[in-house]
Design a protein around this motif. Structure first.
Motif, PDB file in Angstrom:
ATOM      1  N   THR A 213       0.822  -1.208   0.000  1.00 61.41           N
ATOM      2  CA  THR A 213       0.000   0.000   0.000  1.00 61.41           C
ATOM      3  C   THR A 213       0.857   1.260   0.000  1.00 61.41           C
ATOM      4  N   ASN A 214       2.060   1.143   0.536  1.00 57.51           N
ATOM      5  CA  ASN A 214       2.959   2.291   0.644  1.00 57.51           C
ATOM      6  C   ASN A 214       4.013   2.202  -0.459  1.00 57.51           C
ATOM      7  N   SER A 215       4.095   3.235  -1.270  1.00 55.55           N
ATOM      8  CA  SER A 215       5.012   3.220  -2.421  1.00 55.55           C
ATOM      9  C   SER A 215       6.483   3.217  -2.005  1.00 55.55           C
ATOM     10  N   LYS A 216       6.759   3.432  -0.730  1.00 55.23           N
ATOM     11  CA  LYS A 216       8.152   3.393  -0.261  1.00 55.23           C
ATOM     12  C   LYS A 216       8.748   1.996  -0.332  1.00 55.23           C
ATOM     13  N   TYR A 217       7.882   0.966  -0.332  1.00 57.41           N
ATOM     14  CA  TYR A 217       8.363  -0.398  -0.183  1.00 57.41           C
ATOM     15  C   TYR A 217       8.076  -1.242  -1.417  1.00 57.41           C
ATOM     16  N   GLU A 218       9.011  -2.104  -1.741  1.00 55.40           N
ATOM     17  CA  GLU A 218       8.849  -3.083  -2.811  1.00 55.40           C
ATOM     18  C   GLU A 218       9.230  -4.454  -2.247  1.00 55.40           C
ATOM     19  N   ILE A 219       8.299  -5.393  -2.290  1.00 55.81           N
ATOM     20  CA  ILE A 219       8.560  -6.732  -1.761  1.00 55.81           C
ATOM     21  C   ILE A 219       9.289  -7.556  -2.823  1.00 55.81           C
ATOM     22  N   ILE A 220      10.519  -7.957  -2.492  1.00 56.05           N
ATOM     23  CA  ILE A 220      11.327  -8.784  -3.391  1.00 56.05           C
ATOM     24  C   ILE A 220      10.956 -10.251  -3.246  1.00 56.05           C
ATOM     25  N   ALA A 221      10.654 -10.664  -2.016  1.00 52.97           N
ATOM     26  CA  ALA A 221      10.252 -12.054  -1.765  1.00 52.97           C
ATOM     27  C   ALA A 221       9.387 -12.092  -0.515  1.00 52.97           C
ATOM     28  N   SER A 222       8.371 -12.961  -0.550  1.00 47.44           N
ATOM     29  CA  SER A 222       7.502 -13.186   0.600  1.00 47.44           C
ATOM     30  C   SER A 222       7.424 -14.688   0.814  1.00 47.44           C
ATOM     31  N   VAL A 223       7.967 -15.163   1.940  1.00 50.19           N
ATOM     32  CA  VAL A 223       8.148 -16.604   2.137  1.00 50.19           C
ATOM     33  C   VAL A 223       7.595 -17.028   3.494  1.00 50.19           C
ATOM     34  N   ALA A 224       7.529 -18.366   3.698  1.00 46.66           N
ATOM     35  CA  ALA A 224       6.878 -18.906   4.886  1.00 46.66           C
ATOM     36  C   ALA A 224       7.842 -19.533   5.881  1.00 46.66           C
ATOM     37  N   SER A 225       9.154 -19.451   5.622  1.00 42.66           N
ATOM     38  CA  SER A 225      10.102 -20.076   6.539  1.00 42.66           C
ATOM     39  C   SER A 225      11.463 -19.409   6.434  1.00 42.66           C
ATOM     40  N   SER A 226      12.298 -19.675   7.427  1.00 39.68           N
ATOM     41  CA  SER A 226      13.662 -19.138   7.415  1.00 39.68           C
ATOM     42  C   SER A 226      14.484 -19.736   6.284  1.00 39.68           C
ATOM     43  N   GLU A 227      14.315 -21.039   6.047  1.00 38.86           N
ATOM     44  CA  GLU A 227      15.066 -21.680   4.965  1.00 38.86           C
ATOM     45  C   GLU A 227      14.721 -21.047   3.618  1.00 38.86           C
ATOM     46  N   GLU A 228      13.428 -20.775   3.411  1.00 36.84           N
ATOM     47  CA  GLU A 228      13.016 -20.121   2.166  1.00 36.84           C
ATOM     48  C   GLU A 228      13.586 -18.704   2.090  1.00 36.84           C
ATOM     49  N   ALA A 229      13.664 -18.028   3.238  1.00 34.86           N
ATOM     50  CA  ALA A 229      14.231 -16.670   3.266  1.00 34.86           C
ATOM     51  C   ALA A 229      15.698 -16.687   2.854  1.00 34.86           C
ATOM     52  N   LEU A 230      16.461 -17.615   3.410  1.00 39.02           N
ATOM     53  CA  LEU A 230      17.883 -17.706   3.077  1.00 39.02           C
ATOM     54  C   LEU A 230      18.082 -18.093   1.616  1.00 39.02           C
ATOM     55  N   SER A 231      17.243 -18.995   1.131  1.00 35.99           N
ATOM     56  CA  SER A 231      17.319 -19.386  -0.277  1.00 35.99           C
ATOM     57  C   SER A 231      17.003 -18.213  -1.190  1.00 35.99           C
TER      58      SER A 231
END
Length: 228
Positions: A27-45
């Motif tokens: 909703t806020n133009s300041k932010y761009e989501i590069i990845a949205s994940v469900a776990s730490s392993e997915e975040a690191l990957s």
């Protein structure tokens, strides 16, 4: 003042909360989501495989494979300068303190309002540490007690202070207690004692079992109470 789009990685295992956070950020133009994940392993990957490296990671503190604090440590190995916020429902200084040891940049509660969330993220991106004032005051009070303890306590004193809580700690364990109480990380302790970080963790786990505790903060609380 941040004047460009902040690229964000979001890790949250509850899909409803994750969807809400995505909506708030998009909703806020300041932010761009590069990845949205469900776990730490997915975040690191995602971090390792993304062409665009995010500037900010927002991590849930409790995830099924690896918690947000351990994930923070892993990210710090890869990206020492990245901003990391732990987002949590736990209004408890123990979690915040362990996050601070892992070098988070912010500790935000999930029940905060949207405007406070935006403001807190901006402050983190500007180089400030952001957390609930109550938790900061709790830790500050404990650090003051520990500073007094450090001035006046020897290894023998530590042994006496802890004796009612456990079978006796050996000399190496007491030395590690002393360094923990001075605020040293496991890595710093390992370098000072010429042992591996894994060996330090083994000593710490054994100490915790003897003391019937689970965290570094609980150890410091025992010493602080005994000093009062």
């Amino acid at each position: 003042m941040i004047n460009h789009t902040i690229k964000v990685l979001l890790a949250e295992d509850h899909s409803l909360v994750r969807s809400s956070l995505q909506e708030i950020l998009q909703t806020n133009s300041k932010y761009e989501i590069i990845a949205s994940v469900a776990s730490s392993e997915e975040a690191l990957s995602a971090l390792q495989n993304s062409i665009i490296v995010p500037e900010l990671c927002i991590l849930d503190i409790q995830m099924p494979d690896m918690d947000g604090i351990e994930c923070t440590k892993a990210i710090r190995e890869l990206y020492p300068q990245m901003k990391i916020i732990l987002l949590t429902a736990f209004d408890h200084d123990t979690y915040m303190e362990e996050g601070a040891i892992a070098r988070i940049n912010g500790y935000l509660l999930k029940d905060m309002n949207v405007e406070s969330f935006y403001r807190s993220v901006d402050m983190v991106m500007e180089g400030q540490f952001v957390a609930p004032l109550k938790l900061i005051n709790n830790i500050s009070s404990r650090l003051t007690q520990l500073r007094e303890l450090e001035k006046n306590t020897t290894i023998n004193d530590l042994s006496k202070l802890l004796s009612k809580h456990s079978s006796s700690l050996d000399d190496k364990e007491l030395e590690i207690v002393r360094l923990i109480w001075q605020g040293w990380s496991n890595r710093m302790i390992a370098e000072d004692l010429y042992i591996t970080e894994g060996t330090v963790k083994n000593y710490v786990s054994r100490m915790y079992r003897k003391l019937s505790i689970n965290t570094r903060s609980e150890l410091l609380q025992i010493l602080a109470v005994k000093q009062e």
